[in-house]
Design a protein around this motif. Structure first.
Motif, PDB file in Angstrom:
ATOM      1  N   SER A 137       5.919 -35.656  13.736  1.00  0.00           N
ATOM      2  CA  SER A 137       5.490 -36.206  13.042  1.00  0.00           C
ATOM      3  C   SER A 137       5.452 -38.010  14.032  1.00  0.00           C
ATOM      4  CB  SER A 137       7.374 -37.119  12.375  1.00  0.00           C
ATOM      5  OG  SER A 137       7.246 -38.469  11.513  1.00  0.00           O
ATOM      6  N   LEU A 138       4.551 -38.779  13.539  1.00  0.00           N
ATOM      7  CA  LEU A 138       4.792 -40.363  14.438  1.00  0.00           C
ATOM      8  C   LEU A 138       5.524 -40.763  15.037  1.00  0.00           C
ATOM      9  CD1 LEU A 138       1.797 -40.973  16.709  1.00  0.00           C
ATOM     10  CD2 LEU A 138       0.599 -41.617  14.768  1.00  0.00           C
ATOM     11  N   GLN A 139       5.765 -41.389  15.844  1.00  0.00           N
ATOM     12  CA  GLN A 139       6.839 -42.395  15.652  1.00  0.00           C
ATOM     13  C   GLN A 139       6.068 -43.765  16.012  1.00  0.00           C
ATOM     14  OE1 GLN A 139      10.048 -41.712  14.195  1.00  0.00           O
ATOM     15  NE2 GLN A 139       8.903 -39.785  14.388  1.00  0.00           N
ATOM     16  N   VAL A 140       5.485 -44.214  17.236  1.00  0.00           N
ATOM     17  CA  VAL A 140       4.544 -45.029  17.642  1.00  0.00           C
ATOM     18  C   VAL A 140       3.388 -44.967  18.203  1.00  0.00           C
ATOM     19  CG1 VAL A 140       4.879 -46.598  19.479  1.00  0.00           C
ATOM     20  CG2 VAL A 140       7.187 -46.411  18.982  1.00  0.00           C
ATOM     21  N   LEU A 141       2.127 -45.266  17.295  1.00  0.00           N
ATOM     22  CA  LEU A 141       1.291 -45.433  17.474  1.00  0.00           C
ATOM     23  C   LEU A 141      -0.020 -46.024  18.240  1.00  0.00           C
ATOM     24  CD1 LEU A 141      -1.446 -45.902  15.088  1.00  0.00           C
ATOM     25  CD2 LEU A 141       1.446 -45.421  14.286  1.00  0.00           C
ATOM     26  N   VAL A 159      -8.059 -41.762  15.154  1.00  0.00           N
ATOM     27  CA  VAL A 159      -7.489 -40.923  16.370  1.00  0.00           C
ATOM     28  C   VAL A 159      -6.161 -41.384  15.800  1.00  0.00           C
ATOM     29  CG1 VAL A 159      -7.596 -40.821  18.389  1.00  0.00           C
ATOM     30  CG2 VAL A 159      -9.609 -40.687  17.473  1.00  0.00           C
ATOM     31  N   TRP A 160      -4.807 -40.428  16.721  1.00  0.00           N
ATOM     32  CA  TRP A 160      -3.866 -41.041  16.552  1.00  0.00           C
ATOM     33  C   TRP A 160      -3.362 -41.074  17.392  1.00  0.00           C
ATOM     34  CZ3 TRP A 160      -2.477 -43.376  11.136  1.00  0.00           C
ATOM     35  CH2 TRP A 160      -3.328 -42.603  10.483  1.00  0.00           C
ATOM     36  N   ARG A 161      -3.159 -41.942  18.465  1.00  0.00           N
ATOM     37  CA  ARG A 161      -2.049 -41.748  19.879  1.00  0.00           C
ATOM     38  C   ARG A 161      -0.797 -42.215  20.104  1.00  0.00           C
ATOM     39  NH1 ARG A 161      -7.531 -43.595  21.390  1.00  0.00           N
ATOM     40  NH2 ARG A 161      -8.463 -42.138  21.813  1.00  0.00           N
ATOM     41  N   GLY A 162       0.481 -41.856  20.246  1.00  0.00           N
ATOM     42  CA  GLY A 162       1.449 -42.340  20.042  1.00  0.00           C
ATOM     43  C   GLY A 162       2.525 -41.044  20.954  1.00  0.00           C
ATOM     44  N   VAL A 174      -2.261 -51.226  17.170  1.00  0.00           N
ATOM     45  CA  VAL A 174      -0.664 -50.432  18.159  1.00  0.00           C
ATOM     46  C   VAL A 174       0.572 -51.189  17.697  1.00  0.00           C
ATOM     47  CG1 VAL A 174      -0.066 -50.425  20.471  1.00  0.00           C
ATOM     48  CG2 VAL A 174      -1.874 -50.763  19.996  1.00  0.00           C
ATOM     49  N   GLY A 175       1.392 -50.232  17.145  1.00  0.00           N
ATOM     50  CA  GLY A 175       2.874 -50.852  16.971  1.00  0.00           C
ATOM     51  C   GLY A 175       3.574 -49.292  16.694  1.00  0.00           C
ATOM     52  N   ASP A 176       4.729 -49.422  15.273  1.00  0.00           N
ATOM     53  CA  ASP A 176       5.601 -48.997  15.589  1.00  0.00           C
ATOM     54  C   ASP A 176       4.977 -48.149  14.132  1.00  0.00           C
ATOM     55  OD1 ASP A 176       7.042 -50.492  12.769  1.00  0.00           O
ATOM     56  OD2 ASP A 176       7.115 -51.539  14.030  1.00  0.00           O
ATOM     57  N   VAL A 177       5.073 -47.229  13.616  1.00  0.00           N
ATOM     58  CA  VAL A 177       4.530 -46.143  11.906  1.00  0.00           C
ATOM     59  C   VAL A 177       4.558 -47.574  11.188  1.00  0.00           C
ATOM     60  CG1 VAL A 177       4.379 -44.083  10.724  1.00  0.00           C
ATOM     61  CG2 VAL A 177       4.653 -44.512  13.698  1.00  0.00           C
ATOM     62  N   ALA A 178       5.948 -47.661  10.759  1.00  0.00           N
ATOM     63  CA  ALA A 178       6.488 -48.788   9.312  1.00  0.00           C
ATOM     64  C   ALA A 178       5.590 -50.088   9.096  1.00  0.00           C
ATOM     65  CB  ALA A 178       7.989 -48.271   9.942  1.00  0.00           C
ATOM     66  N   PHE A 180       3.752 -29.983  23.176  1.00  0.00           N
ATOM     67  CA  PHE A 180       4.930 -29.601  22.204  1.00  0.00           C
ATOM     68  C   PHE A 180       6.137 -29.383  22.568  1.00  0.00           C
ATOM     69  CE2 PHE A 180      -0.045 -29.446  21.218  1.00  0.00           C
ATOM     70  CZ  PHE A 180      -0.199 -28.819  20.290  1.00  0.00           C
ATOM     71  N   GLU A 181       6.713 -29.066  21.273  1.00  0.00           N
ATOM     72  CA  GLU A 181       8.654 -28.647  21.674  1.00  0.00           C
ATOM     73  C   GLU A 181       8.073 -26.937  20.014  1.00  0.00           C
ATOM     74  OE1 GLU A 181      11.942 -30.343  21.688  1.00  0.00           O
ATOM     75  OE2 GLU A 181      10.995 -30.840  23.438  1.00  0.00           O
ATOM     76  N   ARG A 182       8.864 -26.289  20.428  1.00  0.00           N
ATOM     77  CA  ARG A 182       8.793 -25.759  19.450  1.00  0.00           C
ATOM     78  C   ARG A 182       7.745 -25.377  18.102  1.00  0.00           C
ATOM     79  NH1 ARG A 182      14.029 -28.434  20.220  1.00  0.00           N
ATOM     80  NH2 ARG A 182      13.701 -29.397  18.588  1.00  0.00           N
ATOM     81  N   GLY A 183       6.694 -26.064  19.507  1.00  0.00           N
ATOM     82  CA  GLY A 183       5.437 -25.280  18.118  1.00  0.00           C
ATOM     83  C   GLY A 183       4.853 -26.019  17.304  1.00  0.00           C
ATOM     84  N   GLN A 184       5.450 -28.012  17.879  1.00  0.00           N
ATOM     85  CA  GLN A 184       4.976 -28.986  16.948  1.00  0.00           C
ATOM     86  C   GLN A 184       5.378 -29.871  18.349  1.00  0.00           C
ATOM     87  OE1 GLN A 184       8.033 -30.527  14.250  1.00  0.00           O
ATOM     88  NE2 GLN A 184       7.391 -29.207  12.908  1.00  0.00           N
ATOM     89  N   LEU A 185       3.842 -31.814  18.451  1.00  0.00           N
ATOM     90  CA  LEU A 185       3.690 -32.286  18.700  1.00  0.00           C
ATOM     91  C   LEU A 185       5.075 -33.129  19.369  1.00  0.00           C
ATOM     92  CD1 LEU A 185       0.721 -34.204  18.461  1.00  0.00           C
ATOM     93  CD2 LEU A 185       1.154 -32.914  20.195  1.00  0.00           C
ATOM     94  N   HIS A 186       5.224 -33.020  20.422  1.00  0.00           N
ATOM     95  CA  HIS A 186       6.787 -33.848  20.115  1.00  0.00           C
ATOM     96  C   HIS A 186       6.325 -34.967  21.885  1.00  0.00           C
ATOM     97  CE1 HIS A 186      11.148 -34.708  19.498  1.00  0.00           C
ATOM     98  NE2 HIS A 186      11.225 -34.759  21.041  1.00  0.00           N
ATOM     99  N   GLY A 187       6.851 -35.890  22.181  1.00  0.00           N
ATOM    100  CA  GLY A 187       6.384 -36.684  23.382  1.00  0.00           C
ATOM    101  C   GLY A 187       5.190 -37.073  23.098  1.00  0.00           C
ATOM    102  N   ASN A 188       4.553 -37.809  24.097  1.00  0.00           N
ATOM    103  CA  ASN A 188       3.293 -38.208  24.316  1.00  0.00           C
ATOM    104  C   ASN A 188       2.369 -37.350  23.459  1.00  0.00           C
ATOM    105  OD1 ASN A 188       1.646 -40.410  25.124  1.00  0.00           O
ATOM    106  ND2 ASN A 188       0.901 -39.610  26.774  1.00  0.00           N
ATOM    107  N   GLY A 189       0.705 -38.092  22.305  1.00  0.00           N
ATOM    108  CA  GLY A 189       0.309 -37.168  22.092  1.00  0.00           C
ATOM    109  C   GLY A 189      -1.050 -37.128  21.322  1.00  0.00           C
TER     110      GLY A 189
END
Length: 181
Positions: free
Chosen positions: A146-150, A137-140, A160-164, A119-128
Motif C-alpha cells: 500500500s502506497l503511503q507517500v507518493l 506512475v505511482w512512486r513513493g 508530491v505528498g501524502d496519500v490521504a 519487496f517484503e514477503r511478496g509485496q512492495l515494501h519501502g521505496n518503489g
C-alpha cells in the motif's frame, strides 16, 4: 525405497516416504548435481540438492497454476536471485527470501501493471514504483503493498505528498480530466 544401490554413481531412483521421486546419480547416499524430483502433487524440480532438499541452482515447474521458477534455492525454499513466470503472464524477477519475493525486484502483471522496487514477503515494501496500464506512475514509499507517500504523475502533471491528501484532491477533481487522470 532405492531402485538401485545408494552408492552406485550411475543414475538411480529413490522414492521418499511422502511419495517424492528422486532421480539422479547417487554417491555416498546423496544425489549429485542435476537431480530431478517429481513431487506427489505433480511439481517437477531439476537442479541441485542438499540431502533431499532443493538447495543451490534449480528450476521448478509447479503443477497447480503452471508457474515456473528458475533461480536459487535454500532449505527447499526459493531464496536468493530468481525469476518466476506464471501461465497467466504474471512474472517476478529479483531477490527471494523464505519462498517469497523479498528485496530488490520487478513484478510484471498480466493486466499491464509493473511494480519495481523493494519487496517484503511478496509485496512492495519501502521505496518503489507502480506503473498501471493507463500510463499513470505511482512512486513513493510502500508498506505491505500500500502506497503511503507518493509522487504521482499523469498527463504531465505531478503530485508530491501524502496519500490521504492526494485521495481528497483526486476525488474533488474526478471527471474533470479528458484522459481519466
Amino acid at each position: 525405497m532405492w531402485h538401485s544401490s545408494p552408492d552406485d554413481p550411475s543414475p538411480s531412483v529413490f522414492v521418499s516416504k511422502d511419495g517424492a521421486r528422486f532421480e539422479g546419480a547417487f554417491t555416498d547416499g546423496a544425489l549429485r548435481h542435476g537431480a530431478t524430483v517429481k513431487f506427489r502433487n505433480g511439481d517437477l524440480y531439476t537442479g541441485q540438492l542438499r540431502g533431499l532438499a532443493r538447495s543451490g541452482v534449480g528450476t521448478c515447474v509447479y503443477a497447480a497454476g503452471g508457474a515456473t521458477y528458475e533461480g536459487m534455492w535454500a532449505s527447499d525454499m526459493r531464496h536468493g536471485e530468481g525469476e518466476q513466470r506464471a501461465r497467466s503472464g504474471d512474472s517476478y524477477k529479483g531477490q527471494w527470501a523464505n519462498d517469497a519475493p523479498h528485496g530488490s525486484g520487478k513484478c510484471q502483471r498480466s493486466n499491464g501493471t509493473l511494480e519495481e522496487g523493494s519487496f517484503e514477503r511478496g509485496q512492495l515494501h519501502g521505496n518503489g514504483e507502480r506503473r498501471d496500464s493507463m500510463g499513470s506512475v505511482w512512486r513513493g514509499w510502500f508498506v505491505e503493498g500500500s502506497l503511503q507517500v507518493l509522487q504521482f504523475s499523469c498527463d504531465g502533471g505531478v503530485w508530491v505528498g501524502d496519500v490521504a491528501r492526494f485521495r481528497h484532491l483526486y476525488r474533488s477533481l474526478r471527471g474533470r480530466s479528458h484522459n481519466g487522470c
